[in-house]
Design a protein around this motif. Structure first.
Motif, PDB file in Angstrom:
ATOM      1  N   SER A  94       0.812  -1.231   0.000  1.00 19.99           N
ATOM      2  CA  SER A  94       0.000   0.000   0.000  1.00 19.99           C
ATOM      3  C   SER A  94       0.841   1.274   0.000  1.00 19.99           C
ATOM      4  CB  SER A  94      -0.953   0.004   1.205  1.00 19.99           C
ATOM      5  OG  SER A  94      -1.800  -1.123   1.196  1.00 19.99           O
ATOM      6  N   GLY A  95       1.999   1.225  -0.669  1.00 19.66           N
ATOM      7  CA  GLY A  95       2.823   2.421  -0.782  1.00 19.66           C
ATOM      8  C   GLY A  95       3.720   2.691   0.407  1.00 19.66           C
ATOM      9  N   TRP A  96       3.802   1.776   1.371  1.00 22.10           N
ATOM     10  CA  TRP A  96       4.674   1.963   2.528  1.00 22.10           C
ATOM     11  C   TRP A  96       6.107   1.602   2.152  1.00 22.10           C
ATOM     12  CZ3 TRP A  96       3.544   2.927   7.931  1.00 22.10           C
ATOM     13  CH2 TRP A  96       2.222   3.321   8.152  1.00 22.10           C
ATOM     14  N   LEU A  97       7.049   2.379   2.660  1.00 21.90           N
ATOM     15  CA  LEU A  97       8.475   2.130   2.452  1.00 21.90           C
ATOM     16  C   LEU A  97       9.139   1.937   3.808  1.00 21.90           C
ATOM     17  CD1 LEU A  97       9.232   4.916  -0.197  1.00 21.90           C
ATOM     18  CD2 LEU A  97       8.671   2.507  -0.634  1.00 21.90           C
ATOM     19  N   PHE A  98      10.084   1.016   3.859  1.00 23.26           N
ATOM     20  CA  PHE A  98      10.774   0.711   5.111  1.00 23.26           C
ATOM     21  C   PHE A  98      12.280   0.691   4.873  1.00 23.26           C
ATOM     22  CE2 PHE A  98       6.594  -1.140   5.484  1.00 23.26           C
ATOM     23  CZ  PHE A  98       6.224  -0.931   6.812  1.00 23.26           C
ATOM     24  N   LEU A  99      13.035   1.071   5.882  1.00 29.57           N
ATOM     25  CA  LEU A  99      14.484   0.951   5.809  1.00 29.57           C
ATOM     26  C   LEU A  99      14.876  -0.518   5.887  1.00 29.57           C
ATOM     27  CD1 LEU A  99      15.810   3.874   8.058  1.00 29.57           C
ATOM     28  CD2 LEU A  99      15.746   3.749   5.572  1.00 29.57           C
ATOM     29  N   GLY A 100      15.916  -0.872   5.131  1.00 27.18           N
ATOM     30  CA  GLY A 100      16.410  -2.237   5.151  1.00 27.18           C
ATOM     31  C   GLY A 100      17.607  -2.368   6.069  1.00 27.18           C
ATOM     32  N   GLY A 101      18.543  -3.227   5.706  1.00 25.02           N
ATOM     33  CA  GLY A 101      19.765  -3.382   6.477  1.00 25.02           C
ATOM     34  C   GLY A 101      19.517  -3.840   7.894  1.00 25.02           C
ATOM     35  N   ASN A 102      20.184  -3.179   8.852  1.00 26.66           N
ATOM     36  CA  ASN A 102      20.090  -3.603  10.247  1.00 26.66           C
ATOM     37  C   ASN A 102      18.698  -3.386  10.833  1.00 26.66           C
ATOM     38  OD1 ASN A 102      20.333  -0.711  10.410  1.00 26.66           O
ATOM     39  ND2 ASN A 102      21.051  -0.922  12.524  1.00 26.66           N
ATOM     40  N   LYS A 103      17.871  -2.553  10.171  1.00 24.62           N
ATOM     41  CA  LYS A 103      16.503  -2.348  10.658  1.00 24.62           C
ATOM     42  C   LYS A 103      15.685  -3.632  10.494  1.00 24.62           C
ATOM     43  CE  LYS A 103      17.502   2.063  11.148  1.00 24.62           C
ATOM     44  NZ  LYS A 103      18.848   2.102  10.564  1.00 24.62           N
ATOM     45  N   ILE A 104      15.936  -4.381   9.424  1.00 27.02           N
ATOM     46  CA  ILE A 104      15.242  -5.648   9.224  1.00 27.02           C
ATOM     47  C   ILE A 104      15.704  -6.663  10.270  1.00 27.02           C
ATOM     48  CG2 ILE A 104      14.827  -7.555   7.638  1.00 27.02           C
ATOM     49  CD1 ILE A 104      13.479  -4.914   6.863  1.00 27.02           C
ATOM     50  N   ALA A 105      17.004  -6.710  10.502  1.00 25.08           N
ATOM     51  CA  ALA A 105      17.531  -7.624  11.520  1.00 25.08           C
ATOM     52  C   ALA A 105      16.947  -7.298  12.891  1.00 25.08           C
ATOM     53  CB  ALA A 105      19.057  -7.550  11.552  1.00 25.08           C
ATOM     54  N   GLU A 106      16.778  -6.007  13.161  1.00 19.53           N
ATOM     55  CA  GLU A 106      16.203  -5.588  14.445  1.00 19.53           C
ATOM     56  C   GLU A 106      14.775  -6.107  14.584  1.00 19.53           C
ATOM     57  OE1 GLU A 106      16.883  -4.232  17.978  1.00 19.53           O
ATOM     58  OE2 GLU A 106      18.291  -3.521  16.450  1.00 19.53           O
ATOM     59  N   LYS A 148       9.365   1.698  12.866  1.00 22.73           N
ATOM     60  CA  LYS A 148       8.093   1.624  12.145  1.00 22.73           C
ATOM     61  C   LYS A 148       7.731   0.175  11.843  1.00 22.73           C
ATOM     62  CE  LYS A 148       8.017   3.165   7.852  1.00 22.73           C
ATOM     63  NZ  LYS A 148       7.989   4.108   6.708  1.00 22.73           N
ATOM     64  N   HIS A 149       8.718  -0.659  11.600  1.00 21.17           N
ATOM     65  CA  HIS A 149       8.500  -2.073  11.300  1.00 21.17           C
ATOM     66  C   HIS A 149       7.721  -2.757  12.422  1.00 21.17           C
ATOM     67  CE1 HIS A 149      12.068  -0.509   9.390  1.00 21.17           C
ATOM     68  NE2 HIS A 149      12.236  -1.571   8.622  1.00 21.17           N
ATOM     69  N   ALA A 150       8.016  -2.367  13.672  1.00 18.90           N
ATOM     70  CA  ALA A 150       7.398  -3.024  14.822  1.00 18.90           C
ATOM     71  C   ALA A 150       5.976  -2.544  15.074  1.00 18.90           C
ATOM     72  CB  ALA A 150       8.252  -2.784  16.070  1.00 18.90           C
ATOM     73  N   TYR A 152       3.945  -1.131  12.518  1.00 23.87           N
ATOM     74  CA  TYR A 152       3.128  -1.405  11.330  1.00 23.87           C
ATOM     75  C   TYR A 152       3.669  -2.612  10.556  1.00 23.87           C
ATOM     76  CZ  TYR A 152       0.802   3.116  11.975  1.00 23.87           C
ATOM     77  OH  TYR A 152       0.053   4.153  12.460  1.00 23.87           O
ATOM     78  N   PRO A 153       3.805  -3.768  11.212  1.00 26.02           N
ATOM     79  CA  PRO A 153       4.344  -4.939  10.495  1.00 26.02           C
ATOM     80  C   PRO A 153       3.433  -5.429   9.388  1.00 26.02           C
ATOM     81  CG  PRO A 153       3.448  -5.598  12.619  1.00 26.02           C
ATOM     82  CD  PRO A 153       3.435  -4.092  12.598  1.00 26.02           C
ATOM     83  N   GLU A 154       2.141  -5.085   9.451  1.00 29.47           N
ATOM     84  CA  GLU A 154       1.201  -5.559   8.436  1.00 29.47           C
ATOM     85  C   GLU A 154       1.486  -4.979   7.059  1.00 29.47           C
ATOM     86  OE1 GLU A 154      -0.978  -2.188  10.703  1.00 29.47           O
ATOM     87  OE2 GLU A 154       0.541  -3.724  11.075  1.00 29.47           O
ATOM     88  N   TYR A 155       2.294  -3.916   6.987  1.00 35.01           N
ATOM     89  CA  TYR A 155       2.631  -3.318   5.695  1.00 35.01           C
ATOM     90  C   TYR A 155       3.998  -3.761   5.178  1.00 35.01           C
ATOM     91  CZ  TYR A 155      -1.412  -0.338   6.465  1.00 35.01           C
ATOM     92  OH  TYR A 155      -2.685   0.119   6.687  1.00 35.01           O
ATOM     93  N   LEU A 156       4.692  -4.605   5.922  1.00 35.20           N
ATOM     94  CA  LEU A 156       5.959  -5.138   5.441  1.00 35.20           C
ATOM     95  C   LEU A 156       5.705  -6.143   4.322  1.00 35.20           C
ATOM     96  CD1 LEU A 156       7.738  -5.703   8.870  1.00 35.20           C
ATOM     97  CD2 LEU A 156       8.594  -4.228   7.036  1.00 35.20           C
ATOM     98  N   PRO A 157       6.651  -6.288   3.395  1.00 36.86           N
ATOM     99  CA  PRO A 157       6.473  -7.307   2.346  1.00 36.86           C
ATOM    100  C   PRO A 157       6.489  -8.708   2.948  1.00 36.86           C
ATOM    101  CG  PRO A 157       8.693  -6.395   2.288  1.00 36.86           C
ATOM    102  CD  PRO A 157       7.919  -5.556   3.260  1.00 36.86           C
ATOM    103  N   LEU A 158       5.955  -9.660   2.217  1.00 38.82           N
ATOM    104  CA  LEU A 158       5.795 -11.015   2.738  1.00 38.82           C
ATOM    105  C   LEU A 158       7.129 -11.680   3.080  1.00 38.82           C
ATOM    106  CD1 LEU A 158       2.928 -12.352   0.424  1.00 38.82           C
ATOM    107  CD2 LEU A 158       2.757 -11.602   2.804  1.00 38.82           C
ATOM    108  N   PHE A 159       8.199 -11.291   2.387  1.00 37.88           N
ATOM    109  CA  PHE A 159       9.472 -11.964   2.634  1.00 37.88           C
ATOM    110  C   PHE A 159      10.133 -11.510   3.936  1.00 37.88           C
ATOM    111  CE2 PHE A 159      10.736  -8.243   0.123  1.00 37.88           C
ATOM    112  CZ  PHE A 159      11.812  -7.753   0.844  1.00 37.88           C
ATOM    113  N   LEU A 191       1.646   3.078  21.277  1.00 38.37           N
ATOM    114  CA  LEU A 191       1.555   3.381  19.858  1.00 38.37           C
ATOM    115  C   LEU A 191       0.681   2.363  19.125  1.00 38.37           C
ATOM    116  CD1 LEU A 191       5.302   4.304  19.322  1.00 38.37           C
ATOM    117  CD2 LEU A 191       3.386   5.879  19.050  1.00 38.37           C
ATOM    118  N   ILE A 192       0.879   1.100  19.431  1.00 37.78           N
ATOM    119  CA  ILE A 192       0.092   0.060  18.769  1.00 37.78           C
ATOM    120  C   ILE A 192      -1.390   0.220  19.101  1.00 37.78           C
ATOM    121  CG2 ILE A 192      -0.363  -2.431  18.736  1.00 37.78           C
ATOM    122  CD1 ILE A 192       2.665  -2.854  19.005  1.00 37.78           C
ATOM    123  N   ASN A 193      -1.694   0.584  20.331  1.00 34.23           N
ATOM    124  CA  ASN A 193      -3.093   0.771  20.729  1.00 34.23           C
ATOM    125  C   ASN A 193      -3.726   1.974  20.047  1.00 34.23           C
ATOM    126  OD1 ASN A 193      -3.014  -1.438  22.447  1.00 34.23           O
ATOM    127  ND2 ASN A 193      -2.497  -0.232  24.248  1.00 34.23           N
TER     128      ASN A 193
END
Length: 372
Positions: A94-106, A148-150, A152-159, A191-193
């Motif tokens: 849905s047009g969401w962008l996320f940082l990769g790299g160590n942010k994904i590992a986190e 943001k990943h934590a 809004y995880p529902e907008y992360l890609p499936l992989f 935040l999640i609430n």
């Protein structure tokens, strides 16, 4: 068919040479990238550095480079649905962008602390808390900002899937949660609430917006209130809110496609009832190479002696909190300490604060191991 092949070859060669031809003929408006260095001089007795110097000159001198890079990015995004630099930015739903790299590992929990590392962090923070309490009667607080990943995880890609259910932030909350010397502050649940009612993070930027920052501020202020009853969360009614439609944020810029994305940006500025005013800085020196030296130290005063003084070590996420936090202290000093979250004993001794508050993004928590 023979002539078609010849035409195709000529067109292909023309496309290859067009950037070079354009450099001299300027068919397309000049779009240089940054400051263009001067052409290096060829010295027969000093040839070794010349190839690298000329490559740098030519790279900067190529007029169409920014345009070509942007075109390449947009073709990959539109035609293939992938980011041109997936190690830095990943494209979500849905047009969401996320940082990769160590942010994904986190987010995935693949970079967890060892028990020895957790003990080392605890010992360091305990030492800071003990010293501050003995010298100035201070209390030490540590707030961790979720990615943001934590939230809004529902907008992360499936992989991008969780590998471990816990993260380094979870480890620290668990390990330090019963520590009487350090008060840990977790804002993620709040935040999640709240995300069902408001958009809290920018879709094309790593940061939360001012609404998300305000929710985190209220949680922090409510925790401080338990030790300092004079502190009460400042309402948004004291602030003046403005909103504007902006181009895409940090991740969109990294894709060279910020003009393809749009974000509604909120800005809170102090209203006439706010007491905190800018005050003179002491002139603390930022670390060498710090990219925002003008923002390293910020000082606010309310001249309300019923409120404690505070020393707050922060990062860019605190921009949204700063106007609100400043209302809760007599004197508040905000230090953007280059994502190091160090003890900074010289500043503690100079300020003699009753509140020492660290506000740290979860992806930089390893700084607690790197820096004393």
């Amino acid at each position: 068919m023979k002539w078609i092949r010849y035409i195709f070859i000529l067109v292909f060669i023309g496309l290859l040479y067009f950037p070079l031809i354009n450099n001299s003929r300027h068919f397309i408006t000049k779009t240089y990238e940054g400051i263009i260095p001067t052409a290096p001089k060829l010295a027969i007795n000093h040839l070794d550095p010349f190839p690298k110097l000329y490559e740098n000159f030519f790279d900067k001198r190529l007029e169409l480079k920014p345009w070509l890079v942007s075109l390449n990015s947009k073709l990959k995004i539109k035609a293939l649905g992938v980011a041109p630099n997936p190690d830095k930015v990943i494209m979500g739903k849905s047009g969401w962008l996320f940082l990769g790299g160590n942010k994904i590992a986190e987010y995935q929990g693949t970079n967890l602390f060892t028990n020895n590392e957790l003990k080392k962090i605890k010992d360091r923070l305990d030492a800071r808390a003990i010293r501050a309490k003995e010298k100035f009667g201070s209390k030490l607080y540590f707030a961790i900002i979720p990615l943001k990943h934590a939230v809004y995880p529902e907008y992360l890609p499936l992989f991008v899937r969780k590998v471990k259910e816990i993260t380094r932030a979870d480890q620290l909350f668990s390990y330090l949660g019963n520590d009487s010397l350090i008060t840990m502050i977790d804002v993620k649940e709040d935040l999640i609430n709240a995300k069902s009612s408001h958009l809290l993070y920018y879709k094309t930027d790593n940061h939360w917006n001012e609404i998300g920052g305000n929710i985190a501020y209220k949680k922090i202020a409510s925790v401080l209130h338990k030790d300092f009853p004079a502190i009460n969360p400042t309402g948004t009614d004291l602030m003046i809110m403005d909103s504007s439609q902006n181009a895409g944020g940090g991740e969109a810029i990294m894709l060279n496609a910020e003009d393809w994305y749009h974000e509604l940006k909120y800005d809170y500025s102090p209203g006439p009832q706010c007491k905190a005013k800018d005050a003179q800085r002491r002139g603390y020196r930022p670390p060498d190479g710090f990219p925002y030296p003008w923002d390293y130290e910020n000082v606010r005063i309310t001249s309300d002696s019923t409120l404690p003084d505070a020393l707050i070590f922060r990062d860019s996420f605190c921009d949204a909190l700063l106007p609100f936090l400043a209302e809760n202290f007599n004197r508040s000093v905000f230090i953007f300490d280059a994502w190091q979250y160090k003890a900074n004993y010289d500043m503690v001794d100079a300020e003699k604060p009753k509140v020492i508050l660290y506000i740290a993004i979860e992806s930089e928590l390893d700084a607690l191991l790197k820096y004393e």
